[in-house]
Design a protein around this motif. Structure first.
Motif, short mmCIF file in Angstrom:
data_model
loop_
_atom_site.label_atom_id
_atom_site.label_comp_id
_atom_site.label_asym_id
_atom_site.label_seq_id
_atom_site.Cartn_x
_atom_site.Cartn_y
_atom_site.Cartn_z
N GLU A 44 30.36 -33.61 7.61
CA GLU A 44 30.57 -34.94 7.06
C GLU A 44 30.70 -34.87 5.53
O GLU A 44 31.57 -35.51 4.94
CB GLU A 44 29.37 -35.81 7.44
CG GLU A 44 29.70 -37.27 7.53
CD GLU A 44 28.54 -38.07 8.09
OE1 GLU A 44 28.64 -39.29 8.08
OE2 GLU A 44 27.53 -37.48 8.51
N HIS A 48 33.91 -35.71 3.42
CA HIS A 48 33.81 -36.71 2.36
C HIS A 48 34.44 -36.19 1.08
O HIS A 48 35.19 -36.91 0.40
CB HIS A 48 32.33 -37.03 2.15
CG HIS A 48 32.11 -38.19 1.25
ND1 HIS A 48 32.37 -39.48 1.66
CD2 HIS A 48 31.69 -38.26 -0.03
CE1 HIS A 48 32.10 -40.29 0.65
NE2 HIS A 48 31.69 -39.58 -0.38
N TYR A 56 42.39 -38.61 -4.59
CA TYR A 56 42.72 -38.23 -5.97
C TYR A 56 44.15 -37.70 -6.03
O TYR A 56 44.93 -38.06 -6.92
CB TYR A 56 41.72 -37.18 -6.45
CG TYR A 56 42.06 -36.62 -7.81
CD1 TYR A 56 41.85 -37.38 -8.95
CD2 TYR A 56 42.60 -35.34 -7.94
CE1 TYR A 56 42.19 -36.88 -10.20
CE2 TYR A 56 42.92 -34.84 -9.17
CZ TYR A 56 42.72 -35.60 -10.30
OH TYR A 56 43.06 -35.11 -11.53
N PRO B 67 25.44 -41.61 7.28
CA PRO B 67 25.71 -40.67 6.18
C PRO B 67 24.68 -40.82 5.07
O PRO B 67 24.92 -41.46 4.06
CB PRO B 67 27.12 -41.06 5.72
CG PRO B 67 27.30 -42.47 6.15
CD PRO B 67 26.41 -42.69 7.32
N SER B 68 23.51 -40.28 5.29
CA SER B 68 22.40 -40.49 4.36
C SER B 68 22.64 -39.82 3.01
O SER B 68 21.95 -40.10 2.05
CB SER B 68 21.11 -39.96 4.97
OG SER B 68 21.29 -38.60 5.30
N PHE B 69 23.65 -38.93 2.94
CA PHE B 69 23.89 -38.28 1.66
C PHE B 69 24.54 -39.24 0.67
O PHE B 69 24.59 -38.98 -0.51
CB PHE B 69 24.76 -37.02 1.84
CG PHE B 69 26.12 -37.32 2.40
CD1 PHE B 69 27.18 -37.57 1.56
CD2 PHE B 69 26.34 -37.33 3.76
CE1 PHE B 69 28.43 -37.84 2.07
CE2 PHE B 69 27.59 -37.59 4.28
CZ PHE B 69 28.64 -37.84 3.43
N LEU B 70 25.05 -40.40 1.18
CA LEU B 70 25.64 -41.39 0.29
C LEU B 70 24.54 -42.32 -0.19
O LEU B 70 24.07 -43.16 0.55
CB LEU B 70 26.69 -42.22 1.03
CG LEU B 70 28.03 -41.57 1.29
CD1 LEU B 70 28.92 -42.53 2.03
CD2 LEU B 70 28.69 -41.16 0.00
N GLU B 74 30.62 -46.73 -0.80
CA GLU B 74 31.97 -46.57 -1.34
C GLU B 74 32.57 -47.93 -1.66
O GLU B 74 32.15 -48.94 -1.10
CB GLU B 74 32.86 -45.88 -0.31
CG GLU B 74 32.52 -44.43 -0.07
CD GLU B 74 33.52 -43.76 0.85
OE1 GLU B 74 33.92 -44.39 1.83
OE2 GLU B 74 33.88 -42.61 0.57
N THR B 85 33.64 -43.49 -4.93
CA THR B 85 32.82 -42.83 -3.92
C THR B 85 31.75 -41.99 -4.60
O THR B 85 31.77 -41.84 -5.83
CB THR B 85 33.71 -41.97 -2.98
OG1 THR B 85 32.92 -41.50 -1.90
CG2 THR B 85 34.32 -40.79 -3.71
N THR B 86 30.84 -41.46 -3.79
CA THR B 86 29.75 -40.65 -4.34
C THR B 86 29.82 -39.26 -3.75
O THR B 86 29.95 -39.12 -2.53
CB THR B 86 28.39 -41.29 -4.00
OG1 THR B 86 28.42 -42.65 -4.39
CG2 THR B 86 27.25 -40.60 -4.72
N LEU B 87 29.76 -38.25 -4.60
CA LEU B 87 29.78 -36.87 -4.12
C LEU B 87 28.42 -36.22 -4.35
O LEU B 87 27.74 -36.52 -5.34
CB LEU B 87 30.85 -36.06 -4.84
CG LEU B 87 32.32 -36.47 -4.59
CD1 LEU B 87 33.25 -35.48 -5.27
CD2 LEU B 87 32.62 -36.54 -3.10
N VAL B 88 28.06 -35.33 -3.43
CA VAL B 88 26.81 -34.59 -3.60
C VAL B 88 27.06 -33.44 -4.57
O VAL B 88 28.04 -32.70 -4.43
CB VAL B 88 26.32 -34.03 -2.24
CG1 VAL B 88 25.07 -33.19 -2.43
CG2 VAL B 88 26.04 -35.17 -1.28
N ARG B 158 19.36 -31.26 -5.66
CA ARG B 158 20.47 -31.99 -5.02
C ARG B 158 20.65 -33.33 -5.72
O ARG B 158 19.70 -34.11 -5.86
CB ARG B 158 20.10 -32.20 -3.55
CG ARG B 158 21.21 -32.69 -2.68
CD ARG B 158 20.65 -32.80 -1.26
NE ARG B 158 21.46 -33.66 -0.43
CZ ARG B 158 22.48 -33.24 0.30
NH1 ARG B 158 22.81 -31.97 0.29
NH2 ARG B 158 23.16 -34.08 1.05
N PRO B 165 38.49 -41.76 -7.72
CA PRO B 165 39.70 -40.95 -7.50
C PRO B 165 40.96 -41.55 -8.12
O PRO B 165 41.90 -40.82 -8.40
CB PRO B 165 39.83 -40.91 -5.97
CG PRO B 165 38.53 -41.35 -5.43
CD PRO B 165 37.92 -42.23 -6.46
#
Lengths: 112, 567
Positions: A44, A48, A56, B67-70, B74, B85-88, B158, B165
């Protein structure tokens, strides 16, 4: 020992064995689930990042710059659109496309 | 010899047997009770197992799969394109207590991060602080380089980073976040609480394609006419959905440390400007709606009209005695002023208030300015406001008011959210006045000051506005801001899109014959935007997009041939 007691004992043993088996199966499934969830999250996250990168790279400003540089296309005008029930294009409309193929078609229309 | 019977022994044995029998009976009873209890418990377990295995087969609905990483939702455009959006990411920190050789650690870290302050970092490490930030949001290359250094006490955390974008395309609308992902401008700020929930994406009414068209043509227009800035808004006439909103110069929200103060300013909502002749739309609607004038009512524009020591003049020569339609089509200042005087200051102020021109616009952005409203509303105020001076409005406010007038007469509330409720219950003008104004704006494009905005095959209506720049308290007649309001549709009865375009300080060029009025610059820029918009949304051109919306335009009082563009 009466027959009933034996039956109960056998029943309890069978249920116990089944419960133990199910417990082991559930524990195993839980481990598998955690592994799948971890893998799923990994994919995921990767998806993403790829989606963000795709957006982009498909930034319309960039696309237009590349189209103008490599394809020599220009933005369309109202002349390029027509309703399906409209009659065939006139020579003027055809000329507005400004392409060699359309020029040839215009000549054919003129001859006819 | 017969042994005598020992009765005592017999009694003892009998008593013993009785006791055993009693004990056995009791044990049996206890065993029975225990057996029943255990059987009951086993039956319950069995029942539960059957229940779980056979009857409860719902899918797992825990949050394990979200999607807990977000940690921040978005933001999408109306077609689901990602705008924010948010990236790790990984961030780097050190634990001062775990570092054996501070000098060596700092020197090695400096090879990967040359901008680090060696002195400050060394001091912090020597103070044995347990948590010291080195660098937020490392690139994969930087992370790999730090791993290869193999330093003890250096840890990765993390982290999350907000990414845009589309870069500068939506900069003023989206705004940006700080390094800890707290919204500090634009929608990121106003919708911060909702975005931090991280459950569902925020879907906007904006369209990526239309936003690009608007920005691309505004940039080209600025280059062509030598402008210092520009702004534009495209709105859905029916719903008030903002489809595109651009303010130039703009900025890249991915690099907020490099933004200049001028670039942060959203001209569409934060800026308030005198709109010039654009105000004649509201003025004419007010005069018609109040019943003070009719389209055929005439005014003498040749008589001089003064405000204080200033003479009010028209852009071109004296038009003589002309009717309301001609006043609008030729944008006569004197005619507009006389209409306002006839209606009176109270009616004018009440109408502008109803239109939303005397209070701040309601939109989901935090950067919204209040209009600059005259403190006292005298006759002189009514005159200047009628042709767009003395009252400064934001572009969004101006467009929303005009969309309300031409879109059937109900008040339109602009919104940036796709799912916002659309309420059309407050009437501003009657349907008749709405049609009259729309038809007048059509004649401005076919016969008036906006001919360069016409697109054959489409219904394009509009109005230009040119206002002198106010520099150090005085109006500079050589420098102007030009505005065009355009309406686009396939036919007159269905106006679909309302456009606002404003150019800051366009130059007088040879190709514009030395003019810098809106008809020479803002109108052609708007035409190019509308033409591309029509293409993108798939409006089909028609041989004759015009319909007569009011009988006046077919009467003898109206001198123009209907539906024919006077090129």
């Amino acid at each position: 020992m009466s027959r009933l007691t034996l039956l109960c004992f056998a029943f309890a043993t069978i249920i116990g064995v089944m419960t133990f088996g199910i417990k082991q199966k559930v524990a195993s499934l839980e481990d598998h689930l955690q592994k799948v969830i971890k893998e799923s999250r990994h994919f995921e996250e990767a998806m993403h990042i790829l989606t963000a990168e795709w957006n982009y790279l498909n930034n319309p400003v960039r696309l237009q710059r590349m189209v103008e540089k490599h394809l020599k296309l220009v933005a369309g005008t109202a002349d390029h659109l027509a309703a399906l029930d409209r009659k065939s294009p006139t020579k003027h409309e055809v000329l507005s496309y400004d392409t060699r193929a359309m020029m040839q078609l215009a000549d054919q229309l003129e001859d006819s | 010899m017969k042994r005598p019977i020992d009765h005592t022994r017999f009694d003892l044995k009998s008593s013993f047997n009785q006791q055993i029998s009693h004990a056995l009976q009791m044990a049996k009873n206890r065993l029975m009770i225990t057996g029943v209890v255990f059987s009951f418990a086993l039956l319950m377990v069995c029942g539960r197992l059957v229940d779980l295995m056979l009857f409860r087969q719902e899918p797992l609905t825990t949050n394990e799969f979200s999607p807990s990483f977000l940690n921040r939702s978005e933001i999408l455009d109306c077609h689901g394109q990602v705008l924010a959006t948010t990236l790790v990411t990984s961030s780097l920190c050190v634990n001062g207590k775990k570092i054996f050789d501070p000098e060596d650690t700092v020197i090695k870290l400096k090879t990967v991060f040359p901008h680090l302050s060696e002195k400050d970092l060394l001091k912090k490490i020597q103070e044995k602080k347990t948590f010291i930030w080195i660098q937020r949001h490392l690139t994969p290359h930087q992370q790999q380089a730090v791993i290869e250094l193999g330093l003890p006490g250096v840890e990765f955390i993390r982290d999350h980073r907000r990414i845009y974008p589309q870069e500068a395309l939506f900069s003023h609308v989206l705004g940006y976040t700080d390094i800890d992902n707290n919204g500090i401008a634009g929608l990121e700020k106003s919708m911060d609480v909702d975005l931090k929930r991280g459950d569902a994406p925020l879907v906007l009414s904006l369209d990526l394609r239309l936003q690009h068209v608007m920005r691309d043509e505004l940039i080209k227009g600025m280059d062509e006419f030598g402008c210092i800035g520009s702004s534009g808004i495209l709105m859905d006439v029916d719903t008030g959905h903002v489809l595109a909103m651009v303010s130039l110069p703009d900025f890249n929200p991915n690099k907020i440390d490099r933004i200049h103060q001028d670039q942060r300013f959203n001209k569409n909502t934060s800026g308030v400007y005198e709109m010039g002749s654009i105000m004649k739309i509201a003025n004419t609607a007010m005069a018609l709606e109040s019943g003070v004038v009719q389209l055929h009512s005439t005014f003498n524009t040749s008589e001089p009209l003064k405000v204080g020591r200033f003479n009010i003049t028209d852009y071109r020569a004296n038009y003589g005695t002309i009717n309301v339609a001609d006043i609008f089509i030729h944008s006569s200042n004197k005619g507009a002023a006389r209409m306002a005087l006839m209606a009176g200051t109270d009616k004018q102020k009440a109408f502008l208030n109803k239109l939303g021109y005397l209070s701040p616009t309601t939109i989901e952005l935090p950067e919204v300015s209040s209009p600059m409203v005259p403190k006292r509303w005298r006759d002189a105020t009514a005159i200047t406001v009628s042709y767009g001076y003395g009252l400064a409005l934001s572009p969004l406010q101006t467009l929303a008011g005009i969309t309300s007038i031409i879109g059937g007469g109900y008040k339109v509330k602009p919104t940036l959210l796709k799912e916002a409720p659309i309420l059309k219950n407050e009437r501003i003008v009657s349907a008749k006045v709405s049609n009259q104004i729309l038809q007048l704006m059509r004649y401005v494009v076919t016969h008036g000051t906006s001919k360069r905005a016409n697109i054959p095959g489409y219904f394009v209506a509009g109005k230009t506005g040119t206002a002198n720049l106010l520099l150090r308290g005085t109006y500079n007649k050589a420098r102007v801001t030009t505005t065009f309001i355009g309406i686009l549709g396939e036919e007159a009865t269905k106006p679909k899109y309302a456009l606002f375009v404003r150019l800051d300080d366009p130059q007088r060029l040879k190709k514009t014959f030395g003019f810098n009025a809106a008809g020479w610059n803002a109108a052609p820029v708007s035409k190019r935007i509308l033409e591309r918009v029509a293409h993108v949304v798939g409006l089909i051109p028609k041989n004759n997009p015009d319909t007569v919306l009011d009988p006046f335009f077919q009467s003898a009082n109206f001198k123009y041939q209907p539906n024919k563009c006077k090129e």
